[in-house]
Write a protein that holds these residues in place. Structure first.
Motif, PDB file in Angstrom:
ATOM      1  N   MET A 178       0.851  -1.179   0.000  1.00 18.08           N
ATOM      2  CA  MET A 178       0.000   0.000   0.000  1.00 18.08           C
ATOM      3  C   MET A 178       0.891   1.235   0.000  1.00 18.08           C
ATOM      4  N   THR A 179       0.660   2.161  -0.908  1.00 20.64           N
ATOM      5  CA  THR A 179       1.464   3.370  -0.959  1.00 20.64           C
ATOM      6  C   THR A 179       0.888   4.412  -0.016  1.00 20.64           C
ATOM      7  N   ALA A 180       1.756   5.236   0.530  1.00 24.34           N
ATOM      8  CA  ALA A 180       1.328   6.278   1.452  1.00 24.34           C
ATOM      9  C   ALA A 180       0.573   7.358   0.699  1.00 24.34           C
ATOM     10  N   PRO A 181      -0.379   8.006   1.360  1.00 22.05           N
ATOM     11  CA  PRO A 181      -1.103   9.094   0.718  1.00 22.05           C
ATOM     12  C   PRO A 181      -0.132  10.187   0.284  1.00 22.05           C
ATOM     13  N   ALA A 182      -0.441  10.848  -0.783  1.00 19.30           N
ATOM     14  CA  ALA A 182       0.436  11.882  -1.312  1.00 19.30           C
ATOM     15  C   ALA A 182       0.450  13.117  -0.429  1.00 19.30           C
ATOM     16  N   GLN A 183      -0.652  13.409   0.229  1.00 16.37           N
ATOM     17  CA  GLN A 183      -0.724  14.614   1.044  1.00 16.37           C
ATOM     18  C   GLN A 183      -1.610  14.400   2.262  1.00 16.37           C
ATOM     19  N   VAL A 184      -1.374  15.236   3.288  1.00 15.57           N
ATOM     20  CA  VAL A 184      -2.110  15.131   4.540  1.00 15.57           C
ATOM     21  C   VAL A 184      -2.603  16.522   4.919  1.00 15.57           C
ATOM     22  N   CYS A 185      -3.875  16.599   5.331  1.00 15.82           N
ATOM     23  CA  CYS A 185      -4.446  17.869   5.774  1.00 15.82           C
ATOM     24  C   CYS A 185      -3.872  18.206   7.153  1.00 15.82           C
ATOM     25  N   VAL A 186      -3.243  19.382   7.264  1.00 15.99           N
ATOM     26  CA  VAL A 186      -2.626  19.775   8.533  1.00 15.99           C
ATOM     27  C   VAL A 186      -3.282  21.000   9.165  1.00 15.99           C
ATOM     28  N   ALA A 187      -4.165  21.681   8.423  1.00 18.47           N
ATOM     29  CA  ALA A 187      -4.793  22.881   8.982  1.00 18.47           C
ATOM     30  C   ALA A 187      -6.028  23.257   8.179  1.00 18.47           C
ATOM     31  N   ARG A 188      -6.868  24.095   8.823  1.00 13.56           N
ATOM     32  CA  ARG A 188      -8.035  24.665   8.152  1.00 13.56           C
ATOM     33  C   ARG A 188      -8.079  26.143   8.483  1.00 13.56           C
ATOM     34  N   ILE A 189      -8.282  26.950   7.456  1.00 18.87           N
ATOM     35  CA  ILE A 189      -8.359  28.400   7.636  1.00 18.87           C
ATOM     36  C   ILE A 189      -9.766  28.757   8.096  1.00 18.87           C
ATOM     37  N   GLY A 190      -9.831  29.598   9.108  1.00 17.56           N
ATOM     38  CA  GLY A 190     -11.113  30.084   9.617  1.00 17.56           C
ATOM     39  C   GLY A 190     -11.347  31.526   9.182  1.00 17.56           C
ATOM     40  N   ALA A 191     -12.101  32.236   9.976  1.00 20.08           N
ATOM     41  CA  ALA A 191     -12.501  33.608   9.672  1.00 20.08           C
ATOM     42  C   ALA A 191     -11.309  34.556   9.671  1.00 20.08           C
TER      43      ALA A 191
ATOM     44  N   LEU B 281      -6.459  30.129  12.298  1.00 17.48           N
ATOM     45  CA  LEU B 281      -5.944  28.912  11.684  1.00 17.48           C
ATOM     46  C   LEU B 281      -6.035  27.770  12.683  1.00 17.48           C
ATOM     47  N   TRP B 282      -6.836  26.752  12.361  1.00 19.95           N
ATOM     48  CA  TRP B 282      -6.946  25.558  13.191  1.00 19.95           C
ATOM     49  C   TRP B 282      -5.987  24.520  12.642  1.00 19.95           C
ATOM     50  N   THR B 283      -5.073  24.072  13.486  1.00 14.58           N
ATOM     51  CA  THR B 283      -4.072  23.101  13.037  1.00 14.58           C
ATOM     52  C   THR B 283      -4.421  21.714  13.567  1.00 14.58           C
ATOM     53  N   PHE B 284      -4.016  20.705  12.809  1.00 14.95           N
ATOM     54  CA  PHE B 284      -4.277  19.311  13.167  1.00 14.95           C
ATOM     55  C   PHE B 284      -2.963  18.591  13.450  1.00 14.95           C
TER      56      PHE B 284
ATOM     57  N   PHE C  72       2.447  24.957  16.016  1.00 13.10           N
ATOM     58  CA  PHE C  72       3.385  25.746  15.211  1.00 13.10           C
ATOM     59  C   PHE C  72       4.177  24.903  14.208  1.00 13.10           C
ATOM     60  N   ALA C  73       4.005  23.592  14.244  1.00 11.94           N
ATOM     61  CA  ALA C  73       4.698  22.719  13.297  1.00 11.94           C
ATOM     62  C   ALA C  73       4.324  23.051  11.858  1.00 11.94           C
ATOM     63  N   VAL C  74       3.128  23.591  11.629  1.00  8.18           N
ATOM     64  CA  VAL C  74       2.713  23.901  10.259  1.00  8.18           C
ATOM     65  C   VAL C  74       3.653  24.909   9.599  1.00  8.18           C
ATOM     66  N   LYS C  75       4.349  25.700  10.400  1.00  8.77           N
ATOM     67  CA  LYS C  75       5.315  26.658   9.838  1.00  8.77           C
ATOM     68  C   LYS C  75       6.564  25.962   9.317  1.00  8.77           C
ATOM     69  N   ARG C  76       6.890  24.799   9.867  1.00 12.96           N
ATOM     70  CA  ARG C  76       8.121  24.093   9.491  1.00 12.96           C
ATOM     71  C   ARG C  76       7.972  23.226   8.248  1.00 12.96           C
ATOM     72  N   TYR C  77       6.752  22.979   7.806  1.00 10.09           N
ATOM     73  CA  TYR C  77       6.536  22.068   6.678  1.00 10.09           C
ATOM     74  C   TYR C  77       6.702  22.728   5.323  1.00 10.09           C
TER      75      TYR C  77
ATOM     76  N   GLY D 214     -12.453  28.582   5.405  1.00  3.02           N
ATOM     77  CA  GLY D 214     -12.889  27.219   5.127  1.00  3.02           C
ATOM     78  C   GLY D 214     -11.909  26.379   4.321  1.00  3.02           C
ATOM     79  N   LEU D 215     -10.853  26.991   3.778  1.00  4.54           N
ATOM     80  CA  LEU D 215      -9.881  26.216   2.998  1.00  4.54           C
ATOM     81  C   LEU D 215      -9.102  25.273   3.910  1.00  4.54           C
ATOM     82  N   GLU D 216      -8.958  24.029   3.461  1.00  2.00           N
ATOM     83  CA  GLU D 216      -8.100  23.080   4.154  1.00  2.00           C
ATOM     84  C   GLU D 216      -6.728  23.135   3.508  1.00  2.00           C
ATOM     85  N   LEU D 217      -5.685  23.032   4.341  1.00  2.00           N
ATOM     86  CA  LEU D 217      -4.309  23.133   3.860  1.00  2.00           C
ATOM     87  C   LEU D 217      -3.575  21.815   4.055  1.00  2.00           C
ATOM     88  N   TYR D 218      -2.826  21.437   3.037  1.00  2.00           N
ATOM     89  CA  TYR D 218      -2.169  20.137   2.987  1.00  2.00           C
ATOM     90  C   TYR D 218      -0.663  20.275   2.811  1.00  2.00           C
TER      91      TYR D 218
END
Length: 175
Positions: free
Chosen positions: A1-14, A24-27, A32-37, A79-83
């Protein structure tokens, strides 16, 4: 099984303020890890965003993206999800996995009956729910708990499902 190409790490709010900042809601374990990716992108990859600055708020971050300078621009991102590409994320510890790793795995009962494939993982506030698409018919939703899903075998390409047994005497036929 191949790994997914991308992973959702955050969603933009108002929008936040008048200078283009957003909630910004991070998963990620560390928000703050979203800044390092590196650049974050939309699922289809057509838009990329680089975080210029971020600060902690009550239950989210307040982030400023490069090139977003007005409240109107920020409001259009709501509402945009970020990967990020899966290979940018740290390796999961043993007996841990990313939800994205489960998508596409076979869902098999303890008696080796194929229920279908995992198509999504949802969380409506009371815990994670596996959505399984059977070969025919409507998808089913099962709680993602150790009792229902005792084994996740990424390498083997499957999740083991423990279906609840009907108790004799229960149901409408019981007299």
């Amino acid at each position: 099984m191949t790994a997914p190409a991308q992973v959702c790490v955050a969603r933009i709010g108002a929008a936040h303020g008048v200078r283009g900042a957003v909630k910004l809601w991070t998963f990620t374990e560390d928000p703050f890890a979203v800044k390092r990716y590196g650049p974050l992108s939309t699922k289809d990859g057509t838009r990329k965003f680089e975080i210029a600055s971020a600060r902690e708020a009550k239950d989210h971050l307040v982030a400023q993206f490069r090139g977003i300078a007005t409240r109107d621009e920020a409001e259009r991102l709501n509402g945009l999800e970020l990967y990020v590409p899966r290979d940018k994320l740290p390796a999961a510890d043993e007996d841990e996995y990313y939800h994205a790793d489960l998508i596409g795995l076979a869902a098999v009962t303890t008696t080796e009956e194929l229920l279908g494939r995992v198509v999504a993982i949802h969380n409506f506030g009371a815990g994670d729910i596996l959505e399984i698409a059977p070969p025919q018919g409507a998808t089913m939703l099962l709680p993602f708990t150790n009792a229902v899903v005792p084994t996740v075998d990424i390498a083997g390409g499957r999740v083991l499902i423990e279906l609840p047994q009907e108790v004799e005497g229960d149901g409408p036929e019981a007299g």
